[in-house]
Write an enzyme that holds these catalytic residues in place. Structure first.
Site, PDB file in Angstrom:
ATOM      1  N   LYS A  44     -45.984 -63.081  73.695  1.00  0.00           N
ATOM      2  CA  LYS A  44     -45.237 -61.890  73.491  1.00  0.00           C
ATOM      3  C   LYS A  44     -46.026 -60.682  73.345  1.00  0.00           C
ATOM      4  O   LYS A  44     -47.056 -60.831  72.275  1.00  0.00           O
ATOM      5  CB  LYS A  44     -44.133 -61.957  72.301  1.00  0.00           C
ATOM      6  CG  LYS A  44     -42.974 -61.260  72.517  1.00  0.00           C
ATOM      7  CD  LYS A  44     -42.157 -61.858  71.137  1.00  0.00           C
ATOM      8  CE  LYS A  44     -41.049 -60.929  70.812  1.00  0.00           C
ATOM      9  NZ  LYS A  44     -40.333 -61.250  69.637  1.00  0.00           N
TER      10      LYS A  44
HETATM   11  C1  E4P Z   1     -37.148 -60.768  69.013  1.00  0.00           C
HETATM   12  O1  E4P Z   1     -37.982 -61.000  69.825  1.00  0.00           O
HETATM   13  C2  E4P Z   1     -37.423 -59.537  68.258  1.00  0.00           C
HETATM   14  O2  E4P Z   1     -38.503 -59.302  67.564  1.00  0.00           O
HETATM   15  C3  E4P Z   1     -36.391 -59.447  66.959  1.00  0.00           C
HETATM   16  O3  E4P Z   1     -35.200 -59.669  67.880  1.00  0.00           O
HETATM   17  C4  E4P Z   1     -36.405 -58.150  66.321  1.00  0.00           C
HETATM   18  O4  E4P Z   1     -34.959 -58.031  65.662  1.00  0.00           O
HETATM   19  P1  E4P Z   1     -34.904 -56.982  64.310  1.00  0.00           P
HETATM   20  O5  E4P Z   1     -34.859 -55.501  64.891  1.00  0.00           O
HETATM   21  O6  E4P Z   1     -33.661 -57.221  63.589  1.00  0.00           O
HETATM   22  O7  E4P Z   1     -36.048 -57.421  63.417  1.00  0.00           O
END
Ligand code: E4P
Length: 217
Positions: free
Chosen positions: A83
């Site tokens: 990522k």
């Molecule tokens: C996943 O890939 C993301 O990092 C995550 O869904 C972010 O979620 P949040 O906005 O609740 O922290």
């Protein structure tokens, strides 16, 4: 639409695997920090539990270091997706890793223009953050809709992974729009099951059944 779990908590993952609903996992630096564990150790364990994609995020901000971190994370298991954030360095890293055959999830996407860059750089997944857009008074699902339409029009293979999901309506809307994946906090996956009429109906069926004195087996 695939369901990924948005957590680095292996107990939560283990508890939900028997449902057959979990197709992959996403993590981010905040979720790793919350787990209280070392990133390599926890990512390896998660990747051994789930056969689908497991996203592990880089924390470097410059291309060279990001690339090194990405290659290291990818070496932890065969099902790791690296990522990277939607920055110039992230897009460059996405291009290099994708060319090397490593799957990349481009994260922190808040516009269709950004999603276009990620797809052109060869991303396997683009992660639009719907909840965080809703939080600032914008329409997160409208962005998902724009990206799905744009990728379809261009024949782009990058999968739309709906992230920052806050409630079941986000999940249903993502499916209706045609997103490829939604990554759900375990709490939201549990919420998808719930309806008061299901509970009420089951209670009535069981009360009537008890009156018959029968048992099926
Ligand atoms: C996943 O890939 C993301 O990092 C995550 O869904 C972010 O979620 P949040 O906005 O609740 O922290």
């Amino acid at each position: 639409m695939k369901f990924f779990l948005d957590t680095a908590n292996t107990d939560e993952i283990r508890a939900l695997l028997p449902s057959g609903l979990v197709d992959g996992i996403t993590t981010n630096p905040s979720l790793i920090a919350k787990s209280g564990r070392k990133i390599a150790e926890v990512i390896k364990e998660i990747a051994s539990l789930v056969s689908g994609s497991v996203s592990a995020e880089v924390t470097a901000t410059e291309t060279k270091a990001m690339l090194e971190e990405g290659k290291y994370l990818a070496s932890l298991a065969d099902n790791i997706t690296v990522k990277v954030p939607l920055t110039p360095a992230g897009i460059e890293t996405c291009h290099s890793l994708s060319q090397a055959g490593i799957g990349v999830n481009v994260t922190l996407c808040f516009s269709a223009a950004q999603a276009l860059l990620a797809a052109k750089a060869g991303a396997q997944f683009i992660s639009p953050f719907v909840g965080r857009l809703d939080d600032i008074g914008q329409d997160g699902m409208a962005l998902v809709s724009d990206i799905v339409e744009m990728y379809d029009a261009q024949g782009m293979a990058t999968e739309v992974l709906v992230a920052s999901v806050r409630h079941p309506i986000h999940v249903v809307e993502a499916a209706r729009i045609g997103a490829d994946v939604a990554t759900l906090p375990p709490k939201v996956l549990h919420q998808l099951y719930r309806h008061p009429l299901t509970d009420k109906g089951l209670e009535a069926f069981l009360a009537d059944w008890q009156k018959t004195g029968q048992s099926i087996l």
